[in-house]
Motif scaffolding. Structure first.
Motif, short mmCIF file in Angstrom:
data_model
loop_
_atom_site.label_atom_id
_atom_site.label_comp_id
_atom_site.label_asym_id
_atom_site.label_seq_id
_atom_site.Cartn_x
_atom_site.Cartn_y
_atom_site.Cartn_z
N HIS A 63 1.09 -1.19 0.51
CA HIS A 63 -0.12 -0.04 0.27
C HIS A 63 1.37 1.38 0.00
N ASP A 64 0.93 1.95 -0.74
CA ASP A 64 1.47 3.21 -1.00
C ASP A 64 1.53 3.82 0.21
N SER A 65 2.29 4.72 0.90
CA SER A 65 2.21 5.65 2.23
C SER A 65 0.94 7.24 1.65
N GLU A 66 1.44 7.61 1.34
CA GLU A 66 0.71 8.53 0.59
C GLU A 66 -0.82 8.45 0.32
N ASN A 67 -1.48 7.35 -0.16
CA ASN A 67 -3.06 6.83 -0.12
C ASN A 67 -3.56 6.24 0.53
N ASP A 68 -3.17 4.97 0.72
CA ASP A 68 -3.42 4.34 0.73
C ASP A 68 -3.74 2.77 0.00
N GLN A 69 -3.38 2.67 -1.32
CA GLN A 69 -3.93 2.30 -2.48
C GLN A 69 -3.18 1.42 -2.49
N LEU A 70 -3.55 -0.34 -2.97
CA LEU A 70 -2.36 -1.11 -3.15
C LEU A 70 -1.61 -0.91 -4.60
N THR A 71 -0.96 -0.89 -4.32
CA THR A 71 0.40 -1.30 -5.86
C THR A 71 1.28 -2.03 -5.84
N GLY A 72 2.82 -1.38 -6.93
CA GLY A 72 3.50 -2.90 -6.94
C GLY A 72 3.76 -3.59 -7.89
N PHE A 73 5.07 -3.88 -8.45
CA PHE A 73 5.09 -4.45 -9.68
C PHE A 73 3.76 -5.35 -9.71
N ASP A 74 3.63 -6.80 -9.15
CA ASP A 74 2.97 -7.52 -9.53
C ASP A 74 1.26 -7.48 -9.78
N VAL A 75 1.25 -5.92 -8.82
CA VAL A 75 -0.50 -5.75 -8.48
C VAL A 75 -0.45 -4.62 -10.35
N GLU A 76 0.67 -4.51 -10.68
CA GLU A 76 0.14 -3.05 -11.72
C GLU A 76 0.63 -4.22 -13.34
N VAL A 77 0.89 -5.09 -12.74
CA VAL A 77 1.46 -6.49 -14.31
C VAL A 77 -0.22 -6.71 -14.27
N VAL A 78 -0.89 -7.24 -12.97
CA VAL A 78 -2.19 -7.73 -13.45
C VAL A 78 -3.06 -6.27 -13.56
N ARG A 79 -2.62 -5.89 -13.40
CA ARG A 79 -4.33 -4.52 -13.58
C ARG A 79 -3.63 -4.62 -15.18
N GLU A 80 -2.64 -4.34 -15.82
CA GLU A 80 -2.76 -4.22 -17.31
C GLU A 80 -2.48 -5.46 -18.26
N LEU A 81 -2.44 -6.32 -17.46
CA LEU A 81 -3.41 -8.00 -17.80
C LEU A 81 -4.24 -7.46 -18.00
N SER A 82 -5.10 -7.40 -16.92
CA SER A 82 -6.60 -7.34 -16.58
C SER A 82 -7.03 -6.76 -17.90
N LYS A 83 -6.80 -5.78 -17.99
CA LYS A 83 -7.57 -4.43 -19.19
C LYS A 83 -7.09 -4.86 -20.17
N ARG A 84 -5.82 -5.35 -20.77
CA ARG A 84 -5.73 -6.36 -22.25
C ARG A 84 -6.44 -7.22 -22.19
N MET A 85 -6.92 -7.41 -21.35
CA MET A 85 -7.95 -9.06 -21.58
C MET A 85 -9.37 -9.01 -21.58
N GLY A 86 -9.43 -7.61 -21.30
CA GLY A 86 -10.98 -6.72 -21.16
C GLY A 86 -11.62 -6.51 -19.81
N LEU A 87 -11.56 -7.27 -18.58
CA LEU A 87 -11.76 -6.64 -17.50
C LEU A 87 -11.21 -6.44 -16.03
N GLU A 88 -12.02 -6.22 -14.98
CA GLU A 88 -11.90 -5.29 -14.14
C GLU A 88 -11.06 -6.38 -12.84
N VAL A 89 -10.62 -5.92 -12.10
CA VAL A 89 -9.40 -6.87 -11.32
C VAL A 89 -10.26 -6.38 -10.14
N GLU A 90 -10.01 -7.74 -8.97
CA GLU A 90 -10.57 -7.91 -7.06
C GLU A 90 -9.55 -8.34 -6.97
N PHE A 91 -8.55 -7.50 -6.15
CA PHE A 91 -7.57 -8.03 -5.21
C PHE A 91 -8.41 -8.60 -3.58
#
Length: 284
Positions: A63-91
Protein backbone atom coordinates in the motif's frame (compact mmCIF):
# COMPACT_ATOMS: atom_id res chain seq x y z
CA UNK A 1 18.47 4.39 -4.38
CA UNK A 2 15.96 7.14 -5.14
CA UNK A 3 14.44 9.22 -2.38
CA UNK A 4 11.00 7.81 -3.18
CA UNK A 5 11.82 4.69 -1.20
CA UNK A 6 11.97 6.64 2.03
CA UNK A 7 8.35 7.68 1.52
CA UNK A 8 7.02 4.16 1.18
CA UNK A 9 6.24 1.39 3.70
CA UNK A 10 8.66 -1.39 2.82
CA UNK A 11 7.44 -4.93 3.39
CA UNK A 12 8.35 -8.61 2.70
CA UNK A 13 6.67 -11.91 2.98
CA UNK A 14 8.58 -15.05 2.51
CA UNK A 15 10.13 -6.69 -0.06
CA UNK A 16 6.48 5.00 -7.04
CA UNK A 17 4.67 6.48 -8.88
CA UNK A 18 1.24 6.40 -10.43
CA UNK A 19 1.19 4.31 -13.58
CA UNK A 20 -0.42 5.16 -16.87
CA UNK A 21 -2.10 1.77 -17.15
CA UNK A 22 -4.08 1.71 -13.88
CA UNK A 23 -7.66 0.49 -14.28
CA UNK A 24 -10.52 0.50 -11.83
CA UNK A 25 -9.96 -2.07 -9.09
CA UNK A 26 -11.06 -2.61 -5.54
CA UNK A 27 -9.08 -4.10 -2.68
CA UNK A 28 -10.95 -6.47 -0.41
CA UNK A 29 -10.23 -6.59 3.28
CA UNK A 30 -12.18 -9.78 3.78
CA UNK A 31 -15.41 -8.20 4.99
CA UNK A 32 -17.30 -9.46 1.92
CA UNK A 33 -16.47 -12.92 0.63
CA UNK A 34 -15.51 -12.63 -3.05
CA UNK A 35 -17.16 -14.83 -5.62
CA UNK A 36 -14.49 -16.28 -7.89
CA UNK A 37 -15.85 -17.79 -11.09
CA UNK A 38 -12.97 -20.08 -12.05
CA UNK A 39 -12.94 -20.91 -15.77
CA UNK A 40 -12.01 -18.46 -18.51
CA UNK A 41 -15.53 -18.49 -20.00
CA UNK A 42 -17.05 -17.75 -16.60
CA UNK A 43 -14.53 -15.00 -15.84
CA UNK A 44 -15.08 -13.42 -19.26
CA UNK A 45 -18.86 -13.52 -18.85
CA UNK A 46 -18.69 -11.94 -15.40
CA UNK A 47 -16.11 -9.39 -16.56
CA UNK A 48 -14.04 -9.57 -13.36
CA UNK A 49 -11.03 -11.61 -12.30
CA UNK A 50 -10.38 -12.10 -8.56
CA UNK A 51 -6.72 -12.02 -7.58
CA UNK A 52 -5.07 -13.03 -4.32
CA UNK A 53 -2.13 -10.89 -3.20
CA UNK A 54 -0.43 -9.97 0.07
CA UNK A 55 -0.53 -6.18 0.14
CA UNK A 56 2.54 -6.38 2.41
CA UNK A 57 5.29 -7.49 0.02
CA UNK A 58 7.28 -4.51 -1.23
CA UNK A 59 7.73 -3.87 -4.11
CA UNK A 60 5.52 -6.69 -5.45
CA UNK A 61 2.29 -5.89 -3.57
CA UNK A 62 1.94 -3.15 -0.97
CA UNK A 63 0.00 0.00 0.00
CA UNK A 64 1.34 3.39 -1.03
CA UNK A 65 1.86 5.46 2.13
CA UNK A 66 0.59 8.65 0.49
CA UNK A 67 -2.84 7.38 -0.55
CA UNK A 68 -3.05 3.84 0.94
CA UNK A 69 -3.79 2.45 -2.53
CA UNK A 70 -2.71 -1.09 -3.33
CA UNK A 71 0.13 -1.07 -5.86
CA UNK A 72 3.39 -2.85 -6.63
CA UNK A 73 5.10 -4.62 -9.50
CA UNK A 74 2.91 -7.73 -9.52
CA UNK A 75 -0.22 -5.70 -8.82
CA UNK A 76 0.38 -3.38 -11.77
CA UNK A 77 1.34 -6.27 -14.07
CA UNK A 78 -2.06 -7.81 -13.24
CA UNK A 79 -3.90 -4.51 -13.70
CA UNK A 80 -2.46 -4.06 -17.20
CA UNK A 81 -2.98 -7.74 -17.99
CA UNK A 82 -6.64 -7.51 -16.96
CA UNK A 83 -7.15 -4.33 -18.95
CA UNK A 84 -5.85 -5.99 -22.11
CA UNK A 85 -8.05 -9.01 -21.47
CA UNK A 86 -11.13 -6.78 -21.14
CA UNK A 87 -11.61 -7.46 -17.42
CA UNK A 88 -11.97 -5.57 -14.17
CA UNK A 89 -9.75 -6.85 -11.35
CA UNK A 90 -10.63 -7.37 -7.69
CA UNK A 91 -7.73 -7.89 -5.29
CA UNK A 92 -8.14 -9.95 -2.11
CA UNK A 93 -5.34 -9.50 0.41
CA UNK A 94 -4.06 -12.51 2.32
CA UNK A 95 -0.90 -14.26 3.48
CA UNK A 96 0.93 -16.35 0.89
CA UNK A 97 0.04 -19.66 2.54
CA UNK A 98 -3.64 -18.74 2.24
CA UNK A 99 -3.42 -18.05 -1.49
CA UNK A 100 -2.94 -21.67 -2.45
CA UNK A 101 -5.82 -22.76 -0.24
CA UNK A 102 -8.00 -20.01 -1.70
CA UNK A 103 -7.22 -21.14 -5.24
CA UNK A 104 -8.34 -24.67 -4.41
CA UNK A 105 -11.51 -23.48 -2.68
CA UNK A 106 -12.45 -21.13 -5.51
CA UNK A 107 -12.21 -17.96 -3.43
CA UNK A 108 -9.79 -16.44 -5.95
CA UNK A 109 -9.12 -17.06 -9.65
CA UNK A 110 -5.37 -16.42 -9.65
CA UNK A 111 -2.66 -15.25 -7.24
CA UNK A 112 0.02 -12.64 -7.93
CA UNK A 113 2.65 -12.17 -5.24
CA UNK A 114 6.21 -12.76 -6.48
CA UNK A 115 5.36 -16.48 -6.55
CA UNK A 116 8.18 -18.73 -7.69
CA UNK A 117 7.48 -21.42 -10.28
CA UNK A 118 8.69 -24.74 -8.84
CA UNK A 119 8.30 -28.36 -9.88
CA UNK A 120 6.49 -29.18 -6.66
CA UNK A 121 3.94 -26.41 -7.15
CA UNK A 122 3.46 -27.30 -10.82
CA UNK A 123 2.26 -30.75 -9.74
CA UNK A 124 -0.72 -29.10 -8.02
CA UNK A 125 -1.27 -25.82 -9.86
CA UNK A 126 -0.80 -24.15 -13.23
CA UNK A 127 1.55 -21.21 -13.74
CA UNK A 128 1.73 -18.53 -16.36
CA UNK A 129 4.92 -17.96 -18.28
CA UNK A 130 7.51 -16.26 -16.04
CA UNK A 131 7.73 -12.47 -16.00
CA UNK A 132 10.47 -12.05 -13.36
CA UNK A 133 13.80 -13.76 -12.61
CA UNK A 134 16.02 -13.39 -9.55
CA UNK A 135 18.27 -15.23 -7.11
CA UNK A 136 18.50 -15.49 -3.32
CA UNK A 137 20.75 -13.68 -0.87
CA UNK A 138 20.86 -13.42 2.93
CA UNK A 139 20.30 -10.45 5.21
CA UNK A 140 22.32 -10.66 8.42
CA UNK A 141 23.53 -8.24 11.10
CA UNK A 142 26.09 -5.79 9.79
CA UNK A 143 28.46 -5.76 12.78
CA UNK A 144 29.12 -9.51 12.98
CA UNK A 145 27.30 -11.05 9.97
CA UNK A 146 25.16 -12.84 12.59
CA UNK A 147 28.10 -15.13 13.24
CA UNK A 148 27.78 -16.59 9.74
CA UNK A 149 31.00 -16.78 7.75
CA UNK A 150 30.13 -19.69 5.47
CA UNK A 151 26.99 -21.56 4.42
CA UNK A 152 27.78 -24.21 7.05
CA UNK A 153 27.37 -21.59 9.79
CA UNK A 154 23.66 -21.21 8.98
CA UNK A 155 23.01 -24.40 10.96
CA UNK A 156 21.27 -23.53 14.22
CA UNK A 157 20.77 -19.87 13.33
CA UNK A 158 17.25 -18.37 13.52
CA UNK A 159 15.90 -17.88 10.00
CA UNK A 160 12.86 -15.63 9.52
CA UNK A 161 10.26 -16.27 6.83
CA UNK A 162 6.95 -17.84 5.83
CA UNK A 163 6.72 -21.61 6.11
CA UNK A 164 5.97 -22.59 2.50
CA UNK A 165 8.35 -20.33 0.58
CA UNK A 166 11.32 -21.59 -1.40
CA UNK A 167 13.51 -19.38 0.78
CA UNK A 168 12.53 -21.17 3.98
CA UNK A 169 13.25 -24.42 2.13
CA UNK A 170 16.81 -23.16 1.63
CA UNK A 171 17.11 -22.26 5.31
CA UNK A 172 15.89 -25.75 6.28
CA UNK A 173 18.37 -27.34 3.89
CA UNK A 174 21.24 -25.75 5.81
CA UNK A 175 19.84 -26.59 9.24
CA UNK A 176 18.51 -23.22 10.36
CA UNK A 177 15.96 -22.88 13.15
CA UNK A 178 12.71 -21.62 11.60
CA UNK A 179 11.01 -18.49 12.91
CA UNK A 180 7.70 -18.33 11.05
CA UNK A 181 5.91 -15.05 10.28
CA UNK A 182 2.39 -14.59 8.89
CA UNK A 183 2.28 -11.77 6.30
CA UNK A 184 4.53 -9.57 8.45
CA UNK A 185 5.90 -6.23 7.28
CA UNK A 186 9.42 -5.86 6.01
CA UNK A 187 10.19 -3.52 8.89
CA UNK A 188 9.34 -6.25 11.39
CA UNK A 189 11.51 -8.79 9.59
CA UNK A 190 14.50 -6.46 9.36
CA UNK A 191 14.16 -5.02 12.85
CA UNK A 192 14.16 -8.54 14.34
CA UNK A 193 17.45 -9.38 12.63
CA UNK A 194 18.94 -6.05 13.67
CA UNK A 195 17.93 -6.59 17.32
CA UNK A 196 19.07 -10.23 17.42
CA UNK A 197 15.63 -11.79 17.73
CA UNK A 198 16.45 -13.61 14.50
CA UNK A 199 19.72 -14.05 12.64
CA UNK A 200 19.09 -14.35 8.93
CA UNK A 201 16.54 -13.72 6.20
CA UNK A 202 17.02 -15.63 2.96
CA UNK A 203 14.98 -14.02 0.23
CA UNK A 204 14.91 -12.45 -3.22
CA UNK A 205 17.95 -10.24 -3.92
CA UNK A 206 15.97 -7.36 -5.41
CA UNK A 207 13.55 -7.24 -2.48
CA UNK A 208 16.39 -7.31 0.01
CA UNK A 209 18.32 -4.59 -1.80
CA UNK A 210 15.32 -2.25 -1.57
CA UNK A 211 14.65 -3.21 2.03
CA UNK A 212 18.17 -2.24 3.10
CA UNK A 213 17.86 1.12 1.37
CA UNK A 214 14.61 1.83 3.21
CA UNK A 215 16.03 1.17 6.70
CA UNK A 216 19.60 2.52 6.67
CA UNK A 217 19.73 2.86 10.46
CA UNK A 218 19.18 -0.84 11.11
CA UNK A 219 22.21 -3.01 11.89
CA UNK A 220 21.74 -5.18 8.80
CA UNK A 221 23.44 -5.95 5.51
CA UNK A 222 23.32 -8.43 2.65
CA UNK A 223 25.93 -11.09 3.37
CA UNK A 224 28.85 -10.47 0.98
CA UNK A 225 29.66 -14.14 0.41
CA UNK A 226 26.32 -15.97 0.43
CA UNK A 227 24.20 -16.43 -2.69
CA UNK A 228 21.77 -19.27 -3.27
CA UNK A 229 20.49 -21.00 -6.34
CA UNK A 230 16.72 -21.30 -6.13
CA UNK A 231 14.79 -24.35 -7.38
CA UNK A 232 12.47 -22.24 -9.48
CA UNK A 233 11.88 -21.23 -13.08
CA UNK A 234 11.15 -17.59 -12.35
CA UNK A 235 8.04 -15.84 -11.03
CA UNK A 236 4.58 -16.28 -12.54
CA UNK A 237 0.86 -16.03 -11.87
CA UNK A 238 -0.63 -19.15 -10.31
CA UNK A 239 -4.08 -20.67 -10.92
CA UNK A 240 -5.96 -23.97 -10.71
CA UNK A 241 -4.36 -26.74 -12.73
CA UNK A 242 -7.46 -27.44 -14.82
CA UNK A 243 -7.83 -23.84 -16.00
CA UNK A 244 -6.08 -24.46 -19.32
CA UNK A 245 -7.96 -21.80 -21.31
CA UNK A 246 -7.38 -19.18 -18.60
CA UNK A 247 -3.67 -20.00 -18.64
CA UNK A 248 -3.64 -19.71 -22.45
CA UNK A 249 -5.25 -16.27 -22.35
CA UNK A 250 -2.93 -15.05 -19.58
CA UNK A 251 0.20 -16.41 -21.28
CA UNK A 252 -0.70 -14.79 -24.58
CA UNK A 253 -1.26 -11.41 -22.92
CA UNK A 254 1.88 -11.60 -20.77
CA UNK A 255 3.89 -12.48 -23.88
CA UNK A 256 2.60 -9.33 -25.58
CA UNK A 257 3.47 -7.26 -22.50
CA UNK A 258 6.99 -8.70 -22.40
CA UNK A 259 7.49 -8.15 -26.12
CA UNK A 260 6.34 -4.52 -26.12
CA UNK A 261 8.41 -3.66 -23.03
CA UNK A 262 5.51 -2.92 -20.66
CA UNK A 263 6.68 -5.31 -17.95
CA UNK A 264 10.28 -4.16 -18.32
CA UNK A 265 9.18 -0.56 -17.72
CA UNK A 266 7.14 -1.57 -14.68
CA UNK A 267 10.18 -3.43 -13.38
CA UNK A 268 12.39 -0.36 -13.66
CA UNK A 269 9.84 1.74 -11.79
CA UNK A 270 9.48 -0.68 -8.89
CA UNK A 271 13.00 -2.15 -8.72
CA UNK A 272 15.06 1.04 -8.83
CA UNK A 273 15.97 0.78 -12.49
CA UNK A 274 16.54 -2.98 -12.56
CA UNK A 275 15.01 -5.07 -15.34
CA UNK A 276 13.88 -8.26 -13.58
CA UNK A 277 12.44 -9.71 -16.80
CA UNK A 278 15.99 -10.67 -17.81
CA UNK A 279 17.86 -13.61 -16.35
CA UNK A 280 20.98 -12.49 -14.53
CA UNK A 281 24.20 -14.50 -14.55
CA UNK A 282 25.40 -14.99 -10.97
CA UNK A 283 28.78 -16.35 -9.90
CA UNK A 284 28.19 -18.52 -6.86
Amino acid sequence: MGNILHKRPIVFACLLISLAFVITACSSTGADEPNATGTWDQIKEKGTIIVGTAGTLYPASYHDSENDQLTGFDVEVVRELSKRMGLEVEFVEMAFDGMLTSLNSGTIDIAANDISITEDRKEKFSFSIPYKYSFATAIVRKDDLSGIKTIEDIKGKKAAGEATTIYMDIARKYGAEEVIYDNATNEQYLRDVSSGRTDIIINDYYLQKLGLAAFPDFNITIHPDLKFETPDEGVGLIMKKENEELKKQIDQTLQEMLKDGTISELSKQFFDGEDVTKKREINY
